[in-house]
Design an enzyme around this catalytic site. Structure first.
Site, PDB file in Angstrom:
ATOM      1  N   ARG A 162       0.840  -1.201   0.000  1.00 29.85           N
ATOM      2  CA  ARG A 162       0.000   0.000   0.000  1.00 29.85           C
ATOM      3  C   ARG A 162       0.881   1.260   0.000  1.00 29.85           C
ATOM      4  NH1 ARG A 162      -0.744   4.804   2.304  1.00 29.85           N
ATOM      5  NH2 ARG A 162      -0.398   3.927   4.376  1.00 29.85           N
ATOM      6  N   ASP A 163       1.443   1.594   1.155  1.00 30.86           N
ATOM      7  CA  ASP A 163       2.254   2.810   1.228  1.00 30.86           C
ATOM      8  C   ASP A 163       3.475   2.693   0.315  1.00 30.86           C
ATOM      9  OD1 ASP A 163       3.621   5.115   1.972  1.00 30.86           O
ATOM     10  OD2 ASP A 163       3.046   4.963   4.060  1.00 30.86           O
ATOM     11  N   HIS A 166       3.442   5.023  12.631  1.00 29.53           N
ATOM     12  CA  HIS A 166       3.759   4.873  11.214  1.00 29.53           C
ATOM     13  C   HIS A 166       4.908   5.840  10.945  1.00 29.53           C
ATOM     14  CE1 HIS A 166       2.525   4.309   6.916  1.00 29.53           C
ATOM     15  NE2 HIS A 166       3.102   5.478   6.796  1.00 29.53           N
ATOM     16  N   HIS A 220       8.323   7.294   8.893  1.00 30.20           N
ATOM     17  CA  HIS A 220       9.071   7.416   7.636  1.00 30.20           C
ATOM     18  C   HIS A 220      10.508   7.806   7.958  1.00 30.20           C
ATOM     19  CE1 HIS A 220       6.067   7.166   4.276  1.00 30.20           C
ATOM     20  NE2 HIS A 220       5.284   7.115   5.337  1.00 30.20           N
ATOM     21  N   CYS A 223       4.340   9.620   0.379  1.00 30.77           N
ATOM     22  CA  CYS A 223       2.975  10.087   0.154  1.00 30.77           C
ATOM     23  C   CYS A 223       2.975  10.921  -1.117  1.00 30.77           C
ATOM     24  CB  CYS A 223       2.475  10.923   1.327  1.00 30.77           C
ATOM     25  SG  CYS A 223       0.848  11.636   1.012  1.00 30.77           S
ATOM     26  N   ASN A 271       9.128   4.481   4.016  1.00 28.47           N
ATOM     27  CA  ASN A 271       8.798   4.000   5.358  1.00 28.47           C
ATOM     28  C   ASN A 271      10.047   3.359   5.962  1.00 28.47           C
ATOM     29  OD1 ASN A 271       5.592   3.902   5.666  1.00 28.47           O
ATOM     30  ND2 ASN A 271       6.137   3.490   3.544  1.00 28.47           N
TER      31      ASN A 271
HETATM   32 MG    MG Z   1       3.060   6.678   4.922  1.00 27.57          MG
END
Ligand code: MG
Length: 290
Positions: A10-11, A202, A204, A235, A244
């Protein structure tokens, strides 16, 4: 035990320009679970025009052979997304909004107050459908557009999220601007607010502080972290937001420090290498062998 949520598909993939076939996404999700991952955010139910790479969210969710005891989730940013996630048969959904007014408008076209109203509605619909809900706050530790984000505002926003009956609270350092002292200070105030509910971070690694931030947060009682294989990610609506924290780097560090993750890192490294060779470039994850 430190709990890892894999978000590579996903990310990680949402910012990749090269089309990644659905069957490969499915294969890699299953491989991560095979390695011992117990939580995986498979995709995002956002507008396919905004994030074309994840336009196959439904097909990915349908294609993955589910294993008992694993949380398979999807990210949603609006009511439509929740409805799609319900239809896709997910039992866990991650709802997310931003603590930065500017990022909120760029990411979802809504103000923070408008987002909160929709957030409440999204949580309600998901709960009615029997889903467990992760409520998340993006840009909690800094914003590329606004700079500092008020710590008290983030704490207040966390309280308002918890009041909506969510099952888990997550905070994102979407820009990687947070530092260990700041994270420890904020998280040690938020963890007690959540009581028995999991608090997830979460992180980064945009400024190289990702793992240091994780260790500081562990010291303030946070034992859930999002990671992405290979250190992929970013993002699309935040300038300069890169990877990440890499799943294999995080596991390597945690295992060395004596924490259990339940994940076989040899298998995670193999998976990261497969993704690396598909994408045809060196990924930021540092641990290539153990
Ligand atoms: Mg993210």
């Amino acid at each position: 035990m430190i709990h890892i949520e894999e978000q590579g598909t996903r990310d990680g993939f949402q910012v990749e320009a090269v089309h990644i076939p659905t069957d490969l996404k499915i294969k890699w999700i299953e491989q991560a679970v095979e390695a011992g991952v117990k939580r995986i955010q498979m995709s995002s139910f956002v507008h396919p025009k905004l994030v074309p790479q994840l336009a196959d969210a439904e097909a990915v969710c349908a294609g993955v052979t589910k294993k008992e005891g694993v949380i398979y989730s999807g990210l949603v940013l609006n009511v439509k997304g929740v409805e799609r996630a319900i239809k896709a048969g997910l039992n866990h959904v991650a709802i997310s909004m931003s603590a930065s007014e500017t990022h909120s408008r760029k990411n979802t076209n809504k103000s923070i107050e408008e987002s909160l109203t929709e957030f409440a509605e999204m949580a309600r619909i998901a709960k009615v459908a029997g889903m467990t809900v992760r409520g998340g706050i993006q840009c909690a530790f800094g914003c590329r557009y606004e700079g500092k984000i008020s710590e008290q505002f983030v704490i207040d926003l966390s309280k308002r999220h918890l009041d909506l009956g969510i099952d888990e609270l997550s905070l994102a350092d979407s820009t990687g601007m947070g530092n260990p002292v700041q994270l420890k200070r904020i998280m040690s105030q938020i963890v007690p607010l959540a009581g028995n509910l999991p608090v997830i971070l979460h992180l980064h690694d945009t400024e190289g502080k990702g793992i240091a931030n994780m260790i500081a947060a562990i010291e303030s009682g946070v034992n859930h972290y999002d990671t992405a294989f290979g250190g992929l990610g970013g993002c699309p609506f935040i300038k300069g937001a890169t990877g990440n924290i890499a799943t294999e780097d995080v596991i390597h560090c945690l295992h060395q420090m004596g924490y259990e993750t339940g994940i076989n890192n040899l298998k995670m490294i193999k998976l990261a290498k497969e993704v690396e060779s598909f994408l045809g470039r060196k990924l930021p994850g540092k641990i290539k062998e153990i």
